[in-house]
Design an enzyme around this catalytic site. Structure first.
Site, PDB file in Angstrom:
ATOM      1  N   LYS A  11       0.818  -1.219   0.000  1.00 52.95           N
ATOM      2  CA  LYS A  11       0.000   0.000   0.000  1.00 52.95           C
ATOM      3  C   LYS A  11       0.859   1.280   0.000  1.00 52.95           C
ATOM      4  CE  LYS A  11      -3.997  -2.239   2.201  1.00 52.95           C
ATOM      5  NZ  LYS A  11      -5.028  -2.126   3.266  1.00 52.95           N
ATOM      6  N   PHE A  59     -15.597   4.326   6.878  1.00 53.79           N
ATOM      7  CA  PHE A  59     -14.219   4.668   6.521  1.00 53.79           C
ATOM      8  C   PHE A  59     -13.960   4.579   5.020  1.00 53.79           C
ATOM      9  CE2 PHE A  59     -14.288   0.148   7.791  1.00 53.79           C
ATOM     10  CZ  PHE A  59     -13.773  -0.456   6.653  1.00 53.79           C
ATOM     11  N   ARG A  87      -2.203 -14.162   4.356  1.00 53.34           N
ATOM     12  CA  ARG A  87      -2.953 -13.516   5.443  1.00 53.34           C
ATOM     13  C   ARG A  87      -2.197 -13.677   6.773  1.00 53.34           C
ATOM     14  NH1 ARG A  87      -7.370 -10.253   4.112  1.00 53.34           N
ATOM     15  NH2 ARG A  87      -8.306 -10.805   6.105  1.00 53.34           N
ATOM     16  N   ASN A 114      -2.047   0.263   6.606  1.00 50.85           N
ATOM     17  CA  ASN A 114      -1.566  -1.002   7.170  1.00 50.85           C
ATOM     18  C   ASN A 114      -0.724  -1.819   6.191  1.00 50.85           C
ATOM     19  OD1 ASN A 114      -3.632  -1.906   5.570  1.00 50.85           O
ATOM     20  ND2 ASN A 114      -4.805  -2.888   7.193  1.00 50.85           N
TER      21      ASN A 114
HETATM   22  P1  ATP Z   1      -7.264  -5.845   3.121  1.00 51.12           P
HETATM   23  O1  ATP Z   1      -8.608  -6.113   2.449  1.00 51.12           O
HETATM   24  O2  ATP Z   1      -6.699  -4.480   2.782  1.00 51.12           O
HETATM   25  O3  ATP Z   1      -6.303  -6.962   2.922  1.00 51.12           O
HETATM   26  P2  ATP Z   1      -8.301  -6.797   5.611  1.00 51.12           P
HETATM   27  O4  ATP Z   1      -8.920  -7.885   4.788  1.00 51.12           O
HETATM   28  O5  ATP Z   1      -7.415  -7.183   6.742  1.00 51.12           O
HETATM   29  O6  ATP Z   1      -7.490  -5.795   4.694  1.00 51.12           O
HETATM   30  P3  ATP Z   1     -10.831  -5.433   5.542  1.00 51.12           P
HETATM   31  O7  ATP Z   1     -11.867  -5.609   6.584  1.00 51.12           O
HETATM   32  O8  ATP Z   1     -11.037  -6.089   4.207  1.00 51.12           O
HETATM   33  O9  ATP Z   1      -9.428  -5.855   6.186  1.00 51.12           O
HETATM   34  O10 ATP Z   1     -10.636  -3.878   5.344  1.00 51.12           O
HETATM   35  C1  ATP Z   1     -10.016  -3.367   4.163  1.00 51.12           C
HETATM   36  C2  ATP Z   1      -9.119  -2.227   4.529  1.00 51.12           C
HETATM   37  O11 ATP Z   1      -9.926  -1.160   5.005  1.00 51.12           O
HETATM   38  C3  ATP Z   1      -8.141  -2.501   5.675  1.00 51.12           C
HETATM   39  O12 ATP Z   1      -6.946  -3.108   5.265  1.00 51.12           O
HETATM   40  C4  ATP Z   1      -7.890  -1.123   6.186  1.00 51.12           C
HETATM   41  O13 ATP Z   1      -6.922  -0.458   5.371  1.00 51.12           O
HETATM   42  C5  ATP Z   1      -9.237  -0.448   6.017  1.00 51.12           C
HETATM   43  N1  ATP Z   1     -10.021  -0.509   7.242  1.00 51.12           N
HETATM   44  C6  ATP Z   1     -10.662  -1.578   7.766  1.00 51.12           C
HETATM   45  N2  ATP Z   1     -11.289  -1.275   8.904  1.00 51.12           N
HETATM   46  C7  ATP Z   1     -11.056   0.042   9.113  1.00 51.12           C
HETATM   47  C8  ATP Z   1     -11.439   0.978  10.108  1.00 51.12           C
HETATM   48  N3  ATP Z   1     -12.198   0.625  11.148  1.00 51.12           N
HETATM   49  N4  ATP Z   1     -10.990   2.252   9.993  1.00 51.12           N
HETATM   50  C9  ATP Z   1     -10.227   2.635   8.942  1.00 51.12           C
HETATM   51  N5  ATP Z   1      -9.834   1.806   7.953  1.00 51.12           N
HETATM   52  C10 ATP Z   1     -10.239   0.535   8.038  1.00 51.12           C
HETATM   53 MG    MG Z   2     -10.070  -7.491   3.031  1.00 51.42          MG
END
Ligand code: ATP
Ligand code: MG
Length: 140
Positions: A11, A59, A87, A114
């Site tokens: 990212k 968000f 993961r 992240n």
């Molecule tokens: P990714 O899809 O990016 O691999 P993930 O699967 O761990 O991450 P998701 O629930 O799919 O998490 O959320 C997608 C992305 O949205 C997260 O990686 C993060 O960057 C953002 N995100 C998730 N929850 C929050 C939150 N509460 N506040 C701000 N950003 C968030």
């Molecule tokens: Mg995700």
């Protein structure tokens, strides 16, 4: 055990801090092979489409702004159980909850910034790979 492919994004917080090599080393140490990779600037349309599943979440707007705030590195990773392996090495979404030794624990700045994305299922991996790569770009 099955050889799988998954889709990964390093990212904008990772490209900004010049961490792509360090993160790739962690992916490779976890048994994943980078079989396709390119550095791109996502458009707003790309980011909105990619994260459409989250469009009702509070968000969403900030997440899209963040994902287009700088270049990203999109990748296809291959290996044994690649989806779960990726993961695992990424760690929990919120770096505060991530295990020691994971990419997000080591590098993430916040729950939003992240550092890495990884597909969460085989179905989504196939969709996400096809969205960013032509078949001819995947060299396993
Ligand atoms: P990714 O899809 O990016 O691999 P993930 O699967 O761990 O991450 P998701 O629930 O799919 O998490 O959320 C997608 C992305 O949205 C997260 O990686 C993060 O960057 C953002 N995100 C998730 N929850 C929050 C939150 N509460 N506040 C701000 N950003 C968030
Ligand atoms: Mg995700």
């Amino acid at each position: 055990m099955a050889i799988e492919r998954t889709f990964s994004i390093l990212k904008p917080d990772a490209t900004r801090r010049n961490l792509t090599g360090k993160i790739n080393a962690m992916l490779e140490d976890a048994g994943l092979r980078v079989i396709a990779q390119k550095r791109i600037q996502m458009s707003r349309q790309n980011a909105e489409t990619f994260y459409a599943v989250h469009k009702e979440r509070p968000f969403f707007g900030e997440l899209v702004d963040f994902m287009i705030s700088g270049p990203v590195v999109v990748q296809v990773l291959e290996g044994e159980n690649a989806i779960a392996a990726n993961r695992d090495v990424m760690g929990a979404t919120n770096p505060k909850d991530a295990d020691e030794g994971t990419i997000r624990k080591t590098f993430a700045e916040s729950i939003e910034a992240n550092s890495a994305h990884g597909s969460d299922s085989a179905e989504n991996a196939a969709i996400e790979i096809a969205y960013f790569f032509a078949g001819s770009e995947l060299v396993g």
